[in-house]
Enzyme design. Structure first.
Site, PDB file in Angstrom:
ATOM      1  CB  CYS A   1      60.194  -7.960  25.857  1.00 19.45           C
ATOM      2  SG  CYS A   1      60.477  -9.414  26.815  1.00 19.45           S
TER       3      CYS A   1
ATOM      4  CG  HIS B   1      56.684  -8.365  23.784  1.00 21.70           C
ATOM      5  ND1 HIS B   1      57.287  -9.405  23.110  1.00 21.70           N
ATOM      6  CD2 HIS B   1      56.877  -8.606  25.107  1.00 21.70           C
ATOM      7  CE1 HIS B   1      57.833 -10.221  23.987  1.00 21.70           C
ATOM      8  NE2 HIS B   1      57.594  -9.767  25.203  1.00 21.70           N
TER       9      HIS B   1
ATOM     10  CG  ASN C   1      57.817 -13.655  25.569  1.00 24.77           C
ATOM     11  OD1 ASN C   1      58.613 -13.215  24.753  1.00 24.77           O
ATOM     12  ND2 ASN C   1      57.506 -13.004  26.677  1.00 24.77           N
TER      13      ASN C   1
HETATM   14  N1  ACO Z   1      52.925 -25.222  35.705  1.00 27.59           N
HETATM   15  C1  ACO Z   1      52.247 -25.505  36.827  1.00 27.59           C
HETATM   16  N2  ACO Z   1      52.370 -24.772  37.958  1.00 27.59           N
HETATM   17  C2  ACO Z   1      53.206 -23.731  37.920  1.00 27.59           C
HETATM   18  C3  ACO Z   1      53.950 -23.388  36.773  1.00 27.59           C
HETATM   19  C4  ACO Z   1      53.787 -24.197  35.636  1.00 27.59           C
HETATM   20  N3  ACO Z   1      54.431 -23.945  34.496  1.00 27.59           N
HETATM   21  N4  ACO Z   1      54.682 -22.297  37.050  1.00 27.59           N
HETATM   22  C5  ACO Z   1      54.430 -21.952  38.321  1.00 27.59           C
HETATM   23  N5  ACO Z   1      53.545 -22.833  38.857  1.00 27.59           N
HETATM   24  C6  ACO Z   1      52.983 -22.859  40.198  1.00 27.59           C
HETATM   25  C7  ACO Z   1      53.870 -22.157  41.215  1.00 27.59           C
HETATM   26  O1  ACO Z   1      54.857 -23.039  41.698  1.00 27.59           O
HETATM   27  C8  ACO Z   1      52.873 -21.774  42.274  1.00 27.59           C
HETATM   28  O2  ACO Z   1      52.605 -22.901  43.051  1.00 27.59           O
HETATM   29  P1  ACO Z   1      52.325 -22.749  44.646  1.00 27.59           P
HETATM   30  O3  ACO Z   1      51.079 -21.906  44.748  1.00 27.59           O
HETATM   31  O4  ACO Z   1      52.123 -24.160  45.087  1.00 27.59           O
HETATM   32  O5  ACO Z   1      53.527 -22.084  45.197  1.00 27.59           O
HETATM   33  C9  ACO Z   1      51.606 -21.466  41.477  1.00 27.59           C
HETATM   34  O6  ACO Z   1      51.767 -22.110  40.209  1.00 27.59           O
HETATM   35  C10 ACO Z   1      51.389 -20.003  41.262  1.00 27.59           C
HETATM   36  O7  ACO Z   1      52.633 -19.417  40.838  1.00 27.59           O
HETATM   37  P2  ACO Z   1      52.744 -17.927  40.481  1.00 27.59           P
HETATM   38  O8  ACO Z   1      54.144 -17.647  40.019  1.00 27.59           O
HETATM   39  O9  ACO Z   1      52.185 -17.120  41.602  1.00 27.59           O
HETATM   40  O10 ACO Z   1      51.741 -17.906  39.235  1.00 27.59           O
HETATM   41  P3  ACO Z   1      51.086 -16.683  38.543  1.00 27.59           P
HETATM   42  O11 ACO Z   1      49.628 -16.797  38.649  1.00 27.59           O
HETATM   43  O12 ACO Z   1      51.729 -15.386  38.913  1.00 27.59           O
HETATM   44  O13 ACO Z   1      51.471 -16.983  37.024  1.00 27.59           O
HETATM   45  C11 ACO Z   1      53.013 -16.233  35.380  1.00 27.59           C
HETATM   46  C12 ACO Z   1      52.847 -17.021  36.660  1.00 27.59           C
HETATM   47  C13 ACO Z   1      52.242 -16.930  34.258  1.00 27.59           C
HETATM   48  C14 ACO Z   1      54.486 -16.223  35.037  1.00 27.59           C
HETATM   49  C15 ACO Z   1      52.453 -14.802  35.596  1.00 27.59           C
HETATM   50  O14 ACO Z   1      53.011 -14.232  36.747  1.00 27.59           O
HETATM   51  C16 ACO Z   1      52.716 -13.932  34.439  1.00 27.59           C
HETATM   52  O15 ACO Z   1      52.130 -14.114  33.389  1.00 27.59           O
HETATM   53  N6  ACO Z   1      53.575 -12.935  34.607  1.00 27.59           N
HETATM   54  C17 ACO Z   1      54.001 -12.105  33.508  1.00 27.59           C
HETATM   55  C18 ACO Z   1      55.177 -12.781  32.937  1.00 27.59           C
HETATM   56  C19 ACO Z   1      55.420 -12.368  31.558  1.00 27.59           C
HETATM   57  O16 ACO Z   1      54.546 -12.016  30.802  1.00 27.59           O
HETATM   58  N7  ACO Z   1      56.678 -12.449  31.236  1.00 27.59           N
HETATM   59  C20 ACO Z   1      57.082 -12.134  29.970  1.00 27.59           C
HETATM   60  C21 ACO Z   1      57.150 -10.649  29.778  1.00 27.59           C
HETATM   61  S1  ACO Z   1      58.682 -10.056  29.841  1.00 27.59           S
HETATM   62  C22 ACO Z   1      59.408 -10.735  28.545  1.00 27.59           C
HETATM   63  O17 ACO Z   1      58.796 -10.969  27.519  1.00 27.59           O
HETATM   64  C23 ACO Z   1      60.861 -11.081  28.685  1.00 27.59           C
END
Ligand code: ACO
Length: 335
Positions: free
Chosen positions: A115, A262, A292
């Protein structure tokens, strides 16, 4: 001592639009979940047979950037190609771009910083221009994520976030000390290397071993991400590296005219916007439409912001990125 400035920009995304509702047909997810957590409404995915690869999307973006720069492609002294999804394991995609653009002998180099790849490439190019070694450098950020994502419910935490696309800029020598790249700032923290990574196939896992295992759904073939750790680090590092750039230039956040982060996640960008007290007009976001696109995201956003007349001569433009590695960086540009 020379400085560098961006003299041309271009972008390309595949035509195939994949909405959140399209994803609900193939995995257990929902439009609301994706929008609430990431801000993404749709993304572009290469369609089999549409001729797009990481390098060829980069070529399309580069052609527009070169045309807008009004230089002859033969005057390009160096190609820098930032990606985490190269066409081939080797050689890098920079030389594939060179092949398509038919530029005979200039060096072509791939930058592998995910990224932050575009900022790393921009900083590298800026140094080559400052030393006087090169005059015109083509910088491309491009990703083909869709071919390598786990598009089942198991992979939903990662696969809903990423999209395909490319952006490019031509960076050129200028003797102007005012309108130029003012400074760039790069960082990495390797202790988190495996927290956002694609582990295999790799040199730890050569093809014969994969064939022997005969498990096409092996989890290591797909990117894994510790989402919450990424989020927590991203908001801290984005803020730090923007402040680092401002402080080096004796500036304050209220002097930022346009922040182009980004496009990791809309929630991260909104956090940074609030932290620096910026208005909606001062932060450019297009993750809603493209997801992304990793190394492609900043040059795509920069191109769109410029095309929409949101960047004007004299503006202070700040670019900032955080991602896998972890790596992060910023660039301050007086436009
Ligand atoms: N749809 C529905 N439910 C989902 C999905 C989905 N796509 N993905 C995960 N879940 C579920 C999980 O299974 C979990 O269920 P559970 O509670 O029954 O176990 C629940 O949603 C919560 O999961 P978390 O992983 O804890 O969700 P979180 O609130 O942390 O959101 C996310 C996940 C969106 C990835 C968040 O952590 C985030 O934005 N992190 C930053 C990631 C990022 O920006 N990455 C890119 C930057 S780096 C780069 O660009 C390479």
């Amino acid at each position: 001592m020379y400085n560098s400035k961006i003299i041309g920009m271009g972008m390309y995304v595949p035509e195939n639009v994949v909405t959140n509702d399209d994803l609900t047909d193939i995995m257990d997810t929902s439009h609301d979940w994706i929008v609430e957590r990431t801000g993404i409404q749709e993304r572009r995915h290469i369609k089999k047979g549409d001729g797009n690869t990481t390098a060829t999307m980069g070529v399309k973006a580069a052609k527009i950037a070169i045309e807008r720069a009004q230089i002859d492609k033969k005057d390009i002294d160096l190609i820098l190609f930032a990606t985490l999804s190269p066409d081939y394991y080797f050689p890098g995609s920079g030389v594939i771009v060179q092949q398509h653009l038919e530029i005979p002998n200039c060096p072509a180099m791939d930058i592998r910083n995910q990224c932050s790849g575009f900022i790393y490439a921009l900083s590298t190019a800026d140094q080559f221009i400052k030393t006087g070694m090169y005059e015109n450098i083509l910088i491309i950020g491009s990703e083909n994520h869709s071919g390598g994502l786990d598009m089942t419910t198991r992979g939903r935490g990662v696969s809903v976030i990423f999209g395909d696309g490319a952006g490019a800029v031509v960076l050129s020598r200028t003797e102007d000390t005012d309108k130029c790249i003012l400074s760039t700032h790069l960082h990495s923290e390797g202790q988190f290397a495996e927290e956002l990574a694609l582990i295999g196939p790799s040199t730890n896992r050569w093809v014969p071993e994969i064939i022997e295992a005969n498990d096409p759904m092996d989890i290591s073939y797909y990117p894994n991400m510790n989402g919450q750790l990424v989020f927590k680090n991203a908001v801290v590092r984005f803020s730090e590296v923007i402040m680092e750039g401002l402080q080096q230039n004796q500036m304050t956040p209220d002097q930022i005219d346009m922040l182009i982060p980004h496009q990791a996640n809309l929630r991260i960008s909104q956090f940074i916007q609030r932290k620096f007290g910026l208005s909606d007009d001062q932060v450019y976001n297009n993750i809603m439409r493209y997801g992304n696109t990793t190394a492609g995201s900043i040059p795509i956003a920069l191109t769109e912001a410029w095309e929409e007349d949101k960047i004007k001569s004299g503006d202070l433009v700040v670019l900032a990125a955080f991602g896998s590695g972890f790596t992060w960086g910023s660039a301050l540009i007086r436009w």
